[in-house]
Motif scaffolding. Sequence first.
Motif, PDB file in Angstrom:
ATOM      1  N   ALA A 147       0.832  -1.207   0.000  1.00  0.00           N
ATOM      2  CA  ALA A 147       0.000   0.000   0.000  1.00  0.00           C
ATOM      3  C   ALA A 147       0.866   1.257   0.000  1.00  0.00           C
ATOM      4  CB  ALA A 147      -0.938  -0.009   1.198  1.00  0.00           C
ATOM      5  N   GLN A 148       1.940   1.229   0.759  1.00  0.00           N
ATOM      6  CA  GLN A 148       2.830   2.388   0.819  1.00  0.00           C
ATOM      7  C   GLN A 148       3.567   2.563  -0.516  1.00  0.00           C
ATOM      8  OE1 GLN A 148       5.787   2.071   3.846  1.00  0.00           O
ATOM      9  NE2 GLN A 148       6.386   4.230   3.727  1.00  0.00           N
ATOM     10  N   ALA A 185       2.672   9.494  -4.508  1.00  0.00           N
ATOM     11  CA  ALA A 185       3.863  10.245  -4.100  1.00  0.00           C
ATOM     12  C   ALA A 185       5.085   9.337  -4.149  1.00  0.00           C
ATOM     13  CB  ALA A 185       3.665  10.810  -2.710  1.00  0.00           C
ATOM     14  N   GLN A 186       4.938   8.107  -3.690  1.00  0.00           N
ATOM     15  CA  GLN A 186       6.057   7.159  -3.693  1.00  0.00           C
ATOM     16  C   GLN A 186       6.456   6.801  -5.122  1.00  0.00           C
ATOM     17  OE1 GLN A 186       7.752   6.224  -1.007  1.00  0.00           O
ATOM     18  NE2 GLN A 186       9.134   4.947  -2.204  1.00  0.00           N
ATOM     19  N   ILE A 187       5.471   6.620  -6.001  1.00  0.00           N
ATOM     20  CA  ILE A 187       5.760   6.294  -7.400  1.00  0.00           C
ATOM     21  C   ILE A 187       6.509   7.455  -8.067  1.00  0.00           C
ATOM     22  CG2 ILE A 187       4.722   5.852  -9.656  1.00  0.00           C
ATOM     23  CD1 ILE A 187       2.552   4.270  -8.184  1.00  0.00           C
ATOM     24  N   ALA A 188       6.085   8.684  -7.830  1.00  0.00           N
ATOM     25  CA  ALA A 188       6.749   9.860  -8.408  1.00  0.00           C
ATOM     26  C   ALA A 188       8.179   9.980  -7.905  1.00  0.00           C
ATOM     27  CB  ALA A 188       5.960  11.117  -8.077  1.00  0.00           C
ATOM     28  N   GLN A 189       8.387   9.742  -6.631  1.00  0.00           N
ATOM     29  CA  GLN A 189       9.724   9.836  -6.056  1.00  0.00           C
ATOM     30  C   GLN A 189      10.643   8.777  -6.670  1.00  0.00           C
ATOM     31  OE1 GLN A 189       9.791   9.265  -1.848  1.00  0.00           O
ATOM     32  NE2 GLN A 189      11.967   9.824  -1.644  1.00  0.00           N
TER      33      GLN A 189
END
Length: 181
Positions: free
Chosen positions: A129-130, A135-139
């Motif tokens: 889930a995280q 945001a995590q994918i973009a980073q």
Amino acid sequence: MATYTTPRTPGRTSPGERPGPKDPGTRPFSPRHTRPTTRPARPARPARPARPATKPEARPAGRPATGRTRARHPRAPFILLLVGLLGGALVSLLVISTTLAEGSYRITSLQQQNANLAKQEQLLTQQVAQASSPAQIAQEAEQLGMRPNQQLQFINLKTGKVVSGHPSSADSQINVPGYTP
């Protein structure tokens, strides 16, 4: 024809007499038959010969002298059977108890393993889930050297036109999943 009549014995009363207070322990005589019966004469029994007097055998001091010796061997198989059955029952109980205890330990071990796997599943679900958050994918995309495209282009499937830049009001009616101008 001869009839048999019962002789009178002391302590018994005849059919007409009833025991009174003088003889409280006796019962009234009740005849067996209503008619007199005839009995055939019995042949006389031959007298038993007397046993010769013999000297008693010498017995061990530990055994009491009895007139008749009892054989104990018929009891031995029965006692051995009972002992065998009780021994078999005890061994069976021991095997059953051991098997149940082993099963109990196995159940406890499997329950602990199940709890550990449930915790691990929860941790992995939380990590997925995280990791799937935008945001995590973009980073991660930036770390890999990807950059966002400044010139967005869309294809209108109905007309086949390619729309680029900021879409007009007519082109904004394009129904593209995930696109909100």
